[in-house]
Design a protein around this motif. Sequence first.
Motif, PDB file in Angstrom:
ATOM      1  N   UNK A   1      -2.960   0.039  10.701  1.00 36.18           N
ATOM      2  CA  UNK A   1      -3.122   0.423   9.300  1.00 36.18           C
ATOM      3  C   UNK A   1      -4.242   1.451   9.254  1.00 36.18           C
ATOM      4  N   UNK A   2      -3.998   2.557   8.564  1.00 33.50           N
ATOM      5  CA  UNK A   2      -4.943   3.658   8.608  1.00 33.50           C
ATOM      6  C   UNK A   2      -5.392   4.042   7.204  1.00 33.50           C
ATOM      7  N   UNK A   3      -6.642   3.718   6.888  1.00 39.03           N
ATOM      8  CA  UNK A   3      -7.260   4.165   5.639  1.00 39.03           C
ATOM      9  C   UNK A   3      -6.374   3.896   4.422  1.00 39.03           C
ATOM     10  N   UNK A   4      -6.009   2.658   4.257  1.00 36.21           N
ATOM     11  CA  UNK A   4      -5.081   2.270   3.194  1.00 36.21           C
ATOM     12  C   UNK A   4      -5.844   1.842   1.939  1.00 36.21           C
ATOM     13  N   UNK A   5      -5.465   2.417   0.816  1.00 34.22           N
ATOM     14  CA  UNK A   5      -6.053   2.009  -0.464  1.00 34.22           C
ATOM     15  C   UNK A   5      -4.948   1.829  -1.487  1.00 34.22           C
ATOM     16  N   UNK A   6      -4.953   0.708  -2.153  1.00 37.25           N
ATOM     17  CA  UNK A   6      -4.091   0.543  -3.325  1.00 37.25           C
ATOM     18  C   UNK A   6      -4.554  -0.657  -4.119  1.00 37.25           C
ATOM     19  N   UNK A   7      -4.029  -0.772  -5.338  1.00 39.43           N
ATOM     20  CA  UNK A   7      -4.388  -1.906  -6.190  1.00 39.43           C
ATOM     21  C   UNK A   7      -3.119  -2.639  -6.581  1.00 39.43           C
ATOM     22  N   UNK A   8      -3.147  -3.943  -6.443  1.00 44.82           N
ATOM     23  CA  UNK A   8      -2.011  -4.743  -6.897  1.00 44.82           C
ATOM     24  C   UNK A   8      -2.372  -5.308  -8.259  1.00 44.82           C
ATOM     25  N   UNK A   9      -1.674  -4.864  -9.313  1.00 47.43           N
ATOM     26  CA  UNK A   9      -2.047  -5.295 -10.649  1.00 47.43           C
ATOM     27  C   UNK A   9      -1.782  -6.784 -10.884  1.00 47.43           C
ATOM     28  N   UNK A  10      -2.608  -7.364 -11.741  1.00 50.68           N
ATOM     29  CA  UNK A  10      -2.504  -8.791 -12.027  1.00 50.68           C
ATOM     30  C   UNK A  10      -1.169  -9.121 -12.693  1.00 50.68           C
ATOM     31  N   UNK A  11      -0.558 -10.203 -12.224  1.00 50.05           N
ATOM     32  CA  UNK A  11       0.677 -10.663 -12.855  1.00 50.05           C
ATOM     33  C   UNK A  11       1.897  -9.825 -12.530  1.00 50.05           C
ATOM     34  N   UNK A  12       1.775  -8.923 -11.547  1.00 53.66           N
ATOM     35  CA  UNK A  12       2.909  -8.059 -11.205  1.00 53.66           C
ATOM     36  C   UNK A  12       3.265  -8.217  -9.725  1.00 53.66           C
ATOM     37  N   UNK A  13       4.423  -7.672  -9.385  1.00 54.16           N
ATOM     38  CA  UNK A  13       4.848  -7.701  -7.988  1.00 54.16           C
ATOM     39  C   UNK A  13       4.608  -6.337  -7.357  1.00 54.16           C
ATOM     40  N   UNK A  14       3.835  -6.330  -6.293  1.00 57.91           N
ATOM     41  CA  UNK A  14       3.617  -5.102  -5.543  1.00 57.91           C
ATOM     42  C   UNK A  14       4.336  -5.245  -4.216  1.00 57.91           C
ATOM     43  N   UNK A  15       5.162  -4.274  -3.881  1.00 64.88           N
ATOM     44  CA  UNK A  15       5.957  -4.392  -2.659  1.00 64.88           C
ATOM     45  C   UNK A  15       5.476  -3.385  -1.624  1.00 64.88           C
ATOM     46  N   UNK A  16       5.259  -3.857  -0.395  1.00 66.90           N
ATOM     47  CA  UNK A  16       4.968  -2.963   0.722  1.00 66.90           C
ATOM     48  C   UNK A  16       6.265  -2.752   1.481  1.00 66.90           C
ATOM     49  N   UNK A  17       6.659  -1.498   1.625  1.00 68.73           N
ATOM     50  CA  UNK A  17       7.926  -1.238   2.274  1.00 68.73           C
ATOM     51  C   UNK A  17       7.728  -0.113   3.283  1.00 68.73           C
ATOM     52  N   UNK A  18       8.547  -0.106   4.306  1.00 71.75           N
ATOM     53  CA  UNK A  18       8.425   0.933   5.326  1.00 71.75           C
ATOM     54  C   UNK A  18       9.160   0.500   6.571  1.00 71.75           C
ATOM     55  N   UNK A  19       9.315   1.431   7.512  1.00 70.76           N
ATOM     56  CA  UNK A  19      10.068   1.113   8.726  1.00 70.76           C
ATOM     57  C   UNK A  19       9.348   0.071   9.581  1.00 70.76           C
ATOM     58  N   UNK A  20      10.067  -0.525  10.518  1.00 68.85           N
ATOM     59  CA  UNK A  20       9.492  -1.556  11.371  1.00 68.85           C
ATOM     60  C   UNK A  20       8.272  -1.024  12.123  1.00 68.85           C
ATOM     61  N   UNK A  21       7.230  -1.826  12.155  1.00 65.26           N
ATOM     62  CA  UNK A  21       6.046  -1.450  12.920  1.00 65.26           C
ATOM     63  C   UNK A  21       5.071  -0.558  12.179  1.00 65.26           C
ATOM     64  N   UNK A  22       5.291  -0.346  10.866  1.00 68.45           N
ATOM     65  CA  UNK A  22       4.410   0.575  10.143  1.00 68.45           C
ATOM     66  C   UNK A  22       3.177  -0.129   9.581  1.00 68.45           C
ATOM     67  N   UNK A  23       3.019  -1.408   9.890  1.00 62.73           N
ATOM     68  CA  UNK A  23       1.786  -2.083   9.494  1.00 62.73           C
ATOM     69  C   UNK A  23       1.875  -2.907   8.228  1.00 62.73           C
ATOM     70  N   UNK A  24       3.074  -3.275   7.811  1.00 65.89           N
ATOM     71  CA  UNK A  24       3.224  -4.053   6.580  1.00 65.89           C
ATOM     72  C   UNK A  24       2.606  -5.443   6.730  1.00 65.89           C
ATOM     73  N   UNK A  25       3.027  -6.138   7.802  1.00 67.54           N
ATOM     74  CA  UNK A  25       2.520  -7.492   8.015  1.00 67.54           C
ATOM     75  C   UNK A  25       1.003  -7.471   8.205  1.00 67.54           C
ATOM     76  N   UNK A  26       0.527  -6.508   8.984  1.00 69.53           N
ATOM     77  CA  UNK A  26      -0.910  -6.407   9.206  1.00 69.53           C
ATOM     78  C   UNK A  26      -1.647  -6.237   7.878  1.00 69.53           C
ATOM     79  N   UNK A  27      -1.152  -5.347   7.007  1.00 66.58           N
ATOM     80  CA  UNK A  27      -1.810  -5.127   5.713  1.00 66.58           C
ATOM     81  C   UNK A  27      -1.841  -6.414   4.907  1.00 66.58           C
ATOM     82  N   UNK A  28      -0.704  -7.107   4.879  1.00 68.92           N
ATOM     83  CA  UNK A  28      -0.596  -8.331   4.088  1.00 68.92           C
ATOM     84  C   UNK A  28      -1.584  -9.387   4.595  1.00 68.92           C
ATOM     85  N   UNK A  29      -1.642  -9.536   5.919  1.00 64.94           N
ATOM     86  CA  UNK A  29      -2.469 -10.597   6.500  1.00 64.94           C
ATOM     87  C   UNK A  29      -3.961 -10.308   6.419  1.00 64.94           C
ATOM     88  N   UNK A  30      -4.317  -9.059   6.150  1.00 69.87           N
ATOM     89  CA  UNK A  30      -5.738  -8.800   5.951  1.00 69.87           C
ATOM     90  C   UNK A  30      -6.185  -9.329   4.596  1.00 69.87           C
TER      91      UNK A  30
END
Lengths: 227, 376
Positions: free
Chosen positions: B28-57
Amino acid sequence: MISSVFDWLSTPANWEGDRGIISQTLTHLEYSLIALVCAALIAVPMGLYIGHTGRGRVVAVSIAGGFRAIPSLGVLFIAVLLLLPRLRGELAFALPSLIVLVILAIPPILSGVYAGIAEVDPAARDAAKGMGMTGSQVLWQVEVPNALPLMFSGMRSAMLQIIATATIAAVVGLGGLGRFLIDGQATRDYDEMAGGALLVAALALLVDFVFGLVQRFVVSPGLTKTA
Amino acid sequence: MPTVRYMVSCMIRLEGVTKRYADGTVAVDNLSFEAPEGKITVLVGPSGCGKTTSLRMINRMIEPTEGKIFVDGKDASSLKPAELRRSIGYVIQHAGLFPHRTVLSNVQTVPNLLKWDKKRAKDRAMEVLELVGLGGDFAKRYPGQLSGGQQQRVGVARALAGDPTVMLMDEPFSAIDPVVREVLQDEFLSLQERLGTTIVMVTHDIDEAIKLGHRIAVLREGGTLAQFSSPDDLLAHPNDDFVAGFVGRDRGYRALSFQRAEVPIYPAQPVELGDRPLPDEEWSIVVDANRHPIGWVERDAVEGPISQSDLQLGGTLAEEHGSLRGFLDAALSSPSGRGVVVNEGRLVGTLRPQEVLQIIRKAPRPSGDTIAGDSE
Ligand SMILES: Nc1ncnc2c1ncn2[C@@H]1O[C@H](COP(=O)(O)OP(=O)(O)OP(=O)(O)O)[C@@H](O)[C@H]1O
Ligand SMILES: [Mg+2]
């Protein structure tokens, strides 16, 4: 030959008294259980620690391998020679026998516990952490229950080896089923020897059966039944 | 003086987060975003792009190498990991159920860790199992006795059980067949709306992202953020070729899901089973006693009263106040050439494909070059 062994076994006089079959069987069982408990007290915490942390794996493997290569009789004589001047009475002989049995039982118990913990599905361990379990909660609530089948097989094989080898105590003059083997040999009473050997085997099977029952009771059905 | 809050408060914020694994992989490289309260934020991208890593941090299953993560305004690195995790529902990528525990006891994990009393924990577990469609006897089974999709649903139930205000979900519906997945997604959406849970979800399925996400973060290989926006914006204005390509070749069609417009709806006179087809119409629409459309009949193909076997099924039904996508789909899939419009299942009227297309033509077109999506 077989019928005369049976005669020896079915003679009531051979069962009675403090040198009889019942008394020697109990003594044998007592040595064996003490040895198993001592070995477990050493090997289980080690296995849990190594399996849980992943640290010291090399130690586990070398202990498990190295201890297996140690000759039991050799250890017995060395231990007697070393301890005899320092201890008195029966203890001077009982302790060396115990040491032999404990050394024998450590490798199977250690590898059972260590492998059981190490082989827990990483996803289950990960989930446990992710749900907010602390390290010791992960160990006791997830790793140990899942490791039980392998822990049991380690214990059971240790117990079989202990029971078979506890005959060694008779070599240094102590009781147990080994008495019949040693005494039988000394007096060339082959019926007594063969009877003693049969009793050792029967005791081993019986104890293993009991362990099996306990295992069925203790291990979660989720780990055995999948249909 | 009254204070006015303009912004939806944000529940989870990543600030310049980078994860470099011990072997040097930058996940994961210099990632910034905000997940708004009460909403669904989806991380999407090709395999190996760091989705699980971002989530688990976010729940500190992985520690970031650089950057900060805030959960409910607090710096996550200042919170005790185990406590933080108990307050966050976590659905693991491949369910990760405890094989030695029954389904019920799996689901009770967090309530038990939170030391709820036994009855409350059990009632709650039964309730969430019911929610994911595994009520009744499933509670007593062991994970080994469930299908992969059922295990995943237990994983979702387990994450819901502790009443978390924040949930992290790693591909929660991936092992479930398309039909059941649709149903679960719909239930999940209405549940989320009802509870107002803040959710960060990972998927590699762009359709799922668009259906469920209020906000979508598209990641690209190397773990950088390619775009962060609402689903309609993502479809209409992809930042670059990568996003346009990832969003796919039928993004124009998908974008119609977010466009609403008035389409002329013509009243239709329905017939019922046992009636005769209308003499002046080539096609008649057949409804049941509740005015729910059940099919079309072709006048010239039927002799005598209409029976079940004369019905030509087919055709999706468009909701009267639905999207252009629904209208177009109904029109294109109907055997009669006219789309059926319903309100709460009851027949309202029909619409004509040409008119839907005309309205689409007048609607604002998605920008970006049109070839980009075809680069596969
Ligand atoms: N423990 C680790 N050590 C080293 N590299 C890792 C580790 N875990 C993940 N990676 C690498 O980091 C990158 C991102 O992995 P991650 O699991 O976050 O991807 P993902 O987007 O979730 O993929 P998928 O869709 O396949 O689940 C990958 O290149 C992966 O190989
Ligand atoms: Mg992943």
